[in-house]
Every structure is written in structure tokens, then in C-alpha cells.
Motif scaffolding. Structure first.
Motif, PDB file in Angstrom:
ATOM      1  N   ASP A 102      -9.084  -2.772  -2.337  1.00  0.00           N
ATOM      2  CA  ASP A 102     -10.266  -2.133  -2.230  1.00  0.00           C
ATOM      3  C   ASP A 102      -9.825  -0.437  -2.379  1.00  0.00           C
ATOM      4  O   ASP A 102     -10.697   0.162  -2.999  1.00  0.00           O
ATOM      5  N   ASP A 103      -8.871  -0.137  -1.778  1.00  0.00           N
ATOM      6  CA  ASP A 103      -8.334   1.246  -1.856  1.00  0.00           C
ATOM      7  C   ASP A 103      -7.788   1.746  -3.333  1.00  0.00           C
ATOM      8  O   ASP A 103      -8.119   2.997  -3.691  1.00  0.00           O
ATOM      9  N   HIS A 110      -1.708  -2.149   6.225  1.00  0.00           N
ATOM     10  CA  HIS A 110      -2.587  -2.346   5.118  1.00  0.00           C
ATOM     11  C   HIS A 110      -2.407  -3.650   4.511  1.00  0.00           C
ATOM     12  O   HIS A 110      -1.325  -4.167   4.144  1.00  0.00           O
ATOM     13  N   ARG A 147      -6.439  -7.043   1.057  1.00  0.00           N
ATOM     14  CA  ARG A 147      -7.988  -6.451   0.906  1.00  0.00           C
ATOM     15  C   ARG A 147      -7.951  -4.879   0.963  1.00  0.00           C
ATOM     16  O   ARG A 147      -8.533  -4.352   0.007  1.00  0.00           O
ATOM     17  N   MET A 148      -7.237  -4.400   1.832  1.00  0.00           N
ATOM     18  CA  MET A 148      -7.146  -2.810   2.011  1.00  0.00           C
ATOM     19  C   MET A 148      -6.462  -2.317   0.623  1.00  0.00           C
ATOM     20  O   MET A 148      -6.926  -1.297   0.057  1.00  0.00           O
ATOM     21  N   HIS A 188       0.794  -1.130   0.156  1.00  0.00           N
ATOM     22  CA  HIS A 188      -0.127  -0.007   0.081  1.00  0.00           C
ATOM     23  C   HIS A 188       0.878   1.218  -0.105  1.00  0.00           C
ATOM     24  O   HIS A 188       1.922   1.236   0.690  1.00  0.00           O
TER      25      HIS A 188
END
Length: 247
Positions: A233-234, A226, A229-230, A152
Motif C-alpha cells: 500500500d505504501d 510493517h 499489506r503496508m 518496508h
């Protein structure tokens, strides 16, 4: 104006210039080089396949049969990192004045502050956009690294700060906290964003049993905030925010 024979020569010269000027300044104590995991492939030098793991001991072979664009990128990043670590990264190097950290960063996802689509997120959502050219770049990362290392953007920023503030950190470090196949990414999008109707062709891909074995940064105390999934999704959130995805 300096003239170089190749992209690789220009990139290596640029890294040498930065390091040399850091030393000349007399005030810079640590150089943090933002590299890429593309320079840390687990491919074996003899071309017989992949190692069982990927970590800081891995280095991308220079004889890979890649397209011109991808080969220039992989070779230049690999040669630049080698030059930096061999010449300047030896226990504060010959001058005794400069520590070197080379952060080999995975494919960066997440919601950015940019008002336009970042290249890395565009590659990461290539299946959603059904963009075959960008998906080939995703497959390039997968073929070089065995799977796709993801991180991330917020963790990338925090890692740079962490390395700058921690005096014990030096040398090469891989920066990613998810290591998945392109098919796994496709399955996540299909399950959680069915409105995009991803095509069946993106469910085809290798299933390599290669382990992520890099723990150097975590062993120093760094905490990733993060997960996979994060990150995904982000990335979707970011693309929607700037109008790159209509749904």
C-alpha cells in the motif's frame, strides 16, 4: 586511478578498503554492511533445485545462468559479502577491534522521502505499470531467492539503528518480514487496486514451497512494524505522490 578487470573485482576491493580503513581508524567498533538477499539464494550448489528454506546459511552459487547485468550484480554482492565475513567477520576478527554485521536486505518497498521513483519500488510495482523490463528484475529476485523477500524502508532504517546499538549482534542477517511469490503480489494489487486493470500474464508464475527460516534479528529482539499489506500500500501511495501513477 585504480583499474579493475571486472565489476566483481571492483566491488570486492571496495568492501576490503572500507573494512581496512575502519580498523585503521582505531575508533570504529562495528561495521554494518548493507547487503542484499540476492547474495543468500537457497539454490543448491549442484543445480538440482532449491533447498526447503532460506536463512543465513544460504549463499548464492556463482555459476548461475543469468543475463550479464543480473549475473554481475549477484556475483559481485555474493563475493563482497564472502570477503567481508571470512576476512573480517570472525568474532571481532584477527585485529580484535572490529565487529561486522552484514544485513542482507530484501526488496525494499514503502513510501520514501525521495521526489523521484526509487529503483526497488519501481520493480515492486512493475505489474501495475505494466513495465516488462522491470518485471523481469522482479522475476530475477524471485528466481534467485525462491520467492520475493520484502521489507518496508522504515524497518530497514530501524534495523540498521538496532544493529548499531546492540553489541551482541554480528555476522550475517537476512532482513525481510514477507516472503511471497510474484503472483501473490499481483493478486493483492488486483484485489485492492482494480482501477489499474493488471494484465492476466502477471498471474503466471512458480508456486515454490520454500520457507522463510531466518529468525536471527527477531531473536535478538527486533520488531518489524510493517507487514506485506503496508509495504504494498505504501509503495502505491509513494508512486501516486510523486506522479508516477496517474490514478
Amino acid at each position: 586511478m585504480l583499474k579493475f578487470k571486472s565489476i566483481e573485482e571492483a566491488v570486492v576491493a571496495g568492501v576490503k578498503s572500507i573494512a581496512t580503513n575502519c580498523i585503521k581508524s582505531g575508533t570504529v567498533k562495528k561495521l554494518i554492511y548493507t547487503g542484499t538477499v540476492v547474495a543468500s539464494s537457497p539454490l543448491k550448489d549442484d543445480g538440482s533445485g532449491y533447498k526447503d528454506f532460506i536463512d543465513e546459511t544460504c549463499c548464492t552459487p556463482l555459476h548461475l545462468p543469468l543475463t550479464a547485468l543480473h549475473k554481475e550484480y549477484a556475483d559481485s554482492k555474493t563475493l563482497a559479502e564472502k570477503e567481508l565475513l571470512m576476512r573480517y567477520g570472525k568474532d571481532e576478527n584477527e585485529s580484535g577491534r572490529l565487529k561486522v554485521v552484514s544485513l542482507d536486505i530484501g526488496l525494499v518497498g514503502g513510501d520514501a522521502l525521495l521526489s523521484y521513483m526509487s529503483a526497488s519500488v519501481a520493480v515492486l510495482i512493475s505489474q501495475v505499470k505494466d513495465n516488462e523490463a522491470l518485471h523481469q528484475s522482479l522475476k530475477f529476485v524471485e528466481d534467485i531467492c525462491g520467492k520475493i523477500p520484502l521489507v518496508h524502508v522504515d524497518d530497514v532504517c530501524e534495523a540498521h539503528i538496532f544493529c548499531a546499538e546492540n553489541p551482541s549482534i554480528n555476522g550475517k542477517i537476512l532482513l525481510a518480514n514477507s516472503y511471497v511469490s510474484s503472483v501473490e503480489i499481483t493478486n493483492y494489487y488486483r484485489q485492492n487496486y482494480p482501477e489499474f486493470k493488471l494484465k492476466e500474464k502477471y498471474l503466471e508464475g512458480p508456486n515454490r514451497e520454500i520457507k522463510w527460516a531466518s529468525t536471527k534479528l527477531i531473536d535478538e529482539g527486533f520488531v518489524f512494524k510493517h507487514d506485506l499489506r503496508m509495504i504494498l500500500d505504501d509503495s502505491i501511495k509513494y508512486a501516486r505522490r510523486i506522479g508516477d501513477l496517474s490514478m
